[in-house]
Write a protein that holds these residues in place. Structure first.
Motif, short mmCIF file in Angstrom:
data_model
loop_
_atom_site.label_atom_id
_atom_site.label_comp_id
_atom_site.label_asym_id
_atom_site.label_seq_id
_atom_site.Cartn_x
_atom_site.Cartn_y
_atom_site.Cartn_z
N VAL A 136 0.83 -1.20 0.00
CA VAL A 136 0.00 0.00 0.00
C VAL A 136 0.87 1.25 0.00
CG1 VAL A 136 -1.66 1.32 1.37
CG2 VAL A 136 -1.97 -1.14 1.08
N GLY A 166 -2.33 0.71 -4.45
CA GLY A 166 -2.61 0.28 -3.09
C GLY A 166 -3.39 1.33 -2.31
N LEU A 167 -3.02 2.60 -2.49
CA LEU A 167 -3.74 3.68 -1.81
C LEU A 167 -5.17 3.77 -2.34
CD1 LEU A 167 -3.78 6.08 0.14
CD2 LEU A 167 -2.89 7.50 -1.72
N LEU A 213 -7.19 1.06 -0.76
CA LEU A 213 -7.51 1.41 0.62
C LEU A 213 -8.60 2.48 0.67
CD1 LEU A 213 -6.47 0.41 3.35
CD2 LEU A 213 -4.94 2.40 3.40
N PHE A 263 -1.80 0.90 8.36
CA PHE A 263 -0.90 0.65 7.23
C PHE A 263 0.33 1.57 7.26
CE2 PHE A 263 -4.59 -1.54 5.65
CZ PHE A 263 -4.08 -2.53 4.85
#
Length: 616
Positions: free
Chosen positions: A28, A34-35, A38, A170
Motif C-alpha cells: 500500500v 494500493g492507496l 484502501l 498501514f
C-alpha cells in the motif's frame, strides 16, 4: 531457528496499535494502486456507517414521536403537541446522562475531539476512532430526538475516523494519511446525498484543503463506493430531490437572470453570518448561566419543543422531510409571512440546539434555510423590483440557488455546493446561476467575516487555522526538535585568559555564558574575545561581560521554525540560545539560522512535492 516475534507496538496512551501485515503495508505504501484500494475500502465502510446512522436515527424518531415507518419528523403533521414539546427534552436528558457517564469514565483524561478539518490541518490526518464513535452516537441521539442539527457532522466524523485508523494501521505517510481522511469524508457526504461529485469536492475544498492530481483518483473512488454501498443497503430516494426541470425555469434563461442571483447570494452571505453569530451568542448565554453541561441539552430540547409548537414541526431534526415539501413542484403553498416565520424558527432552533450542547452540524440546516430564503426572495423581490417576475426563474429555482448560497456562507466549499445543485437538478443553466450566487456569497463572507462555521469555532477555541491546509508540519518543526543539545555554558565571571585558553581560535565560534544563578546571560563570539584581548591596553584585562552579545534574545523549545526565523531576522544573529522558559532561562540548547532555514526549506519542498503528486 525461528526468528523472535516482534512485540506489538503501543500508542502513547499504552493501547496496542492494530497494524496490517508487513508485506501488505509495503504494497500500500509503495504503490498508488494500493492507496486507491484502501480508499475504496474506506468508502465502502463509510457507506455502511452512514446507512447505520440513518436507520438508527429514524428508529429513534419513530419511537419517541410515534411516527409511521419511514415518515420524516419534519414532514409529519400528526404528532401530538405534548410529544412535540417533550420529545427533544427527553432526548436531551438522555444525551446529558451519556455525557455525564462518559465524563466520569474518562475522568481527567478528557481531551477535545479532533474533527477531520483539524486533523488534517494540525495532526497529519491522525484521529481517534473512539472519540469519533462517541461523537457519532451523540449526533444520532441529538438528531433522533428532534434537535435541530444535521447528521452530516457525525457522518464525516466516523467515516474519517475509520479512514484515519486504516491509514495508521498501514503506517501511511503524512500526505497519504491526510488524503485517506479526505476519502472517508468524501464517501460520507456522497453516501448521504447520493452525489459523488459533491462528496469529492467536499473533501478537496474542506477536508484536504487543496486539489491535486495525486488525490483525484482515491477521493473519487471513495465517493463512488460510499454512494453505491449506501444506496444498495438503504434504497431510499435522495435526501434532496427536485421534481423535474420544468419546475425550475419557465423560459430560456438569459443574462438578466444573473443579477437577481447575485443579489440573492449577497443576502445569503449576510444571513449566514447572522446565523453563525447567533450560535455563538446562545453558547455564551448558556455558559453565563453556569448551568452544568449535563443539563444543557435537556433545557435546550425543551426550548426547541416550544419553538416547534409555536412555529412548525418542520424546524425539528435535520429538516429532510421539510425540504422535500419545500422543493416539491406541487407542494403546499406558503406565503411570505409563513416562510419568514419558518426561517426564524429554524435558525433559532439550530442556534439553541448547538449552543445548549446537542451534537451536530449546520450542513443540512443551512441547505433548508437557504431554500426558505430563496423562496422568500422570490416572493418579496417582485414587490421591490417588478421586472423580476418576468424573468425565467421560478420560486423553486430561487430555492435551489438560495440553498447553495447560504450553505456556502456557513459551511464553505463553493464548488461543493455548485456540484450539489448540478447533481440534484441536472440543469446546467441553473447551475451557472448557482455558481454566480455561491461566488458572491463566499467572497462576501470571506472578506467581511473571514470564517466558515467550523473554522469560526476553531477561532473561538484559540486555534488560528482557517482551512484544512496542512500547517501542522510547521508546528511540529519546533526549536526543541531542531536545536543542538550538546552545549556547555560558561560562567560569566570566568577570567578572559582562562576562557581564551579553553576556547582557542578554530574551536566552536560561539559560546553561551550564564550568570551566577545559571541563567542565560548571552553569547560570546570566540574571535571577538581573542581580538579584544589583543587590543587591551594599560594591562587592563577585559571580562567576558564586555564581549557578550544578545543577553536578552533567546528561543524557547515550543517555538516553530517560522517563529525562530523571525527571531533571527529581528536580532540579526546567526545563532541563538534555547532556554527552557522566560522565567527560569536555563540553557538547554543552541540553534543556528542556517540549520533552521535548511530544514524549513526541506519541509516546504516536501509539501510541494506531495501537493503535485511527486514521489516524496
Amino acid at each position: 531457528m525461528t526468528p523472535p516475534r516482534a512485540k506489538p507496538r503501543r500508542s502513547r496512551a499504552g493501547r496496542i496499535l492494530i497494524q496490517a501485515p508487513g508485506r501488505l503495508r509495503a504494497l500500500v505504501r509503495g504503490s498508488e494502486a494500493g492507496l486507491v484500494a484502501l480508499a475504496a475500502l474506506a468508502g465502502c465502510v463509510a457507506g455502511l456507517a452512514v446507512s447505520a446512522m440513518n436507520l438508527a436515527t429514524q428508529a429513534l424518531r419513530e419511537l419517541l414521536f410515534g411516527l409511521p415507518a419511514g415518515t420524516r419528523l419534519s414532514a409529519a403533521d400528526a404528532v401530538a403537541p405534548l410529544t412535540l414539546l417533550l420529545g427533544p427534552a427527553l432526548g436531551g436528558a438522555g444525551l446529558g446522562l451519556l455525557i455525564f457517564a462518559v465524563g466520569r469514565w474518562r475522568g481527567r483524561r478528557r481531551r477535545p475531539v479532533i474533527d477531520p478539518i483539524e486533523a488534517n490541518a494540525l495532526h497529519g490526518g491522525r484521529m481517534s476512532l473512539r472519540d469519533s464513535l462517541y461523537v457519532s452516537i451523540q449526533n444520532v441521539i441529538s438528531n433522533g430526538c428532534g434537535a435541530s442539527v444535521g447528521l452530516e457532522a457525525g457522518y464525516t466524523q466516523i467515516s474519517a475516523g475509520i479512514a484515519s485508523r486504516l491509514g495508521i494501521a498501514f503506517e501511511l505517510r503524512r500526505g497519504d494519511l491526510r488524503t485517506l481522511v479526505g476519502c472517508g469524508s468524501a464517501a460520507a457526504i456522497a453516501a448521504a446525498f447520493g452525489a459523488p461529485l459533491t462528496g469529492a469536492f467536499y473533501a478537496f475544498e474542506l477536508i484536504i484543503g487543496t486539489y491535486s492530481i495525486a488525490t483525484l483518483t482515491p477521493v473519487v473512488v471513495a465517493a463512488l463506493c460510499g454512494s453505491v454501498v449506501a444506496r444498495t443497503l438503504v434504497p431510499t430516494p435522495p435526501m434532496v430531490a427536485v421534481e423535474g426541470i420544468e419546475a425550475i425555469t419557465t423560459t430560456t434563461l438569459t443574462t438578466a437572470d444573473t443579477l437577481p442571483s447575485l443579489v440573492l447570494g449577497l443576502v445569503c452571505a449576510a444571513l449566514g453570518i447572522l446565523i453563525m453569530r447567533g450560535v455563538t451568542l446562545v453558547e455564551q448565554g448558556v455558559v453565563a448561566t453556569r448551568l452544568p453541561r449535563v443539563f444543557g441539552p435537556a433545557l435546550g430540547g425543551l426550548c426547541v419543543g416550544f419553538l416547534a409548537l409555536a412555529a412548525s414541526a418542520q424546524i425539528l431534526s435535520g429538516g429532510h422531510g421539510a425540504l422535500h415539501l419545500l422543493l416539491a413542484a406541487h407542494g403546499p403553498a406558503i406565503g411570505a409571512g409563513g416562510l419568514a416565520l419558518l426561517f426564524a424558527g429554524k435558525a433559532t432552533a439550530s442556534a439553541i440546539s448547538i449552543g445548549s450542547g446537542f451534537r451536530g452540524g449546520l450542513f443540512f440546516a443551512s441547505l433548508f434555510l437557504g431554500a426558505i430564503a430563496g423562496k422568500l426572495f422570490a416572493a418579496l423581490a417582485p414587490e421591490i423590483v417588478p421586472g423580476i417576475a418576468a424573468l425565467g426563474l421560478t420560486p423553486l429555482a430561487y430555492a435551489v440557488i438560495g440553498m447553495s448560497a447560504l450553505a456556502v456562507a456557513i459551511i464553505g466549499g463553493p464548488l461543493t455546493m455548485t456540484f450539489l445543485a448540478l447533481e440534484l437538478t441536472g440543469s446546467f443553466p441553473v447551475t451557472g446561476l448557482v455558481l454566480v450566487a455561491v461566488i458572491a456569497s463566499s467572497l462576501t463572507v470571506r472578506k467581511t467575516f473571514g470564517y466558515s462555521f467550523a473554522t469560526w469555532r476553531f477561532h473561538l477555541r484559540g486555534e488560528s487555522i482557517r482551512s484544512a491546509h496542512d500547517v501542522g508540519w510547521i508546528r511540529n518543526l519546533t526549536v526543541g526538535r531542531l536545536m543542538r543539545k550538546d552545549v556547555r555554558p560558561v560562567p560569566l565571571d570566568t577570567p578572559l585568559a582562562t576562557f581564551l585558553r579553553a576556547h582557542p581560535l578554530g574551536s566552536p565560534s560561539r559560546v553561551i555564558v550564564t550568570d551566577a544563578q545559571e541563567r542565560y546571560a548571552g553569547i560570546v563570539m570566540v574571535p571577538e574575545a581573542h581580538a579584544m584581548a589583543r587590543e587591551a591596553q594599560n594591562g587592563e584585562e577585559p571580562g567576558l561581560a564586555d564581549v557578550v552579545r544578545h543577553p536578552g534574545d533567546f528561543l524557547t523549545p515550543g517555538m516553530n521554525a517560522k517563529e525562530a526565523s523571525a527571531a533571527f531576522d529581528r536580532t540579526e544573529s546567526e545563532a541563538l540560545a534555547v532556554v527552557d522558559g522566560e522565567a527560569e532561562r536555563r540553557v538547554i540548547g543552541l540553534l543556528t539560522e542556517s540549520h533552521t532555514l535548511k530544514r524549513y526549506s526541506e519541509e516546504l519542498d516536501r509539501q510541494r512535492q506531495a501537493m503535485v503528486g511527486e514521489a516524496v
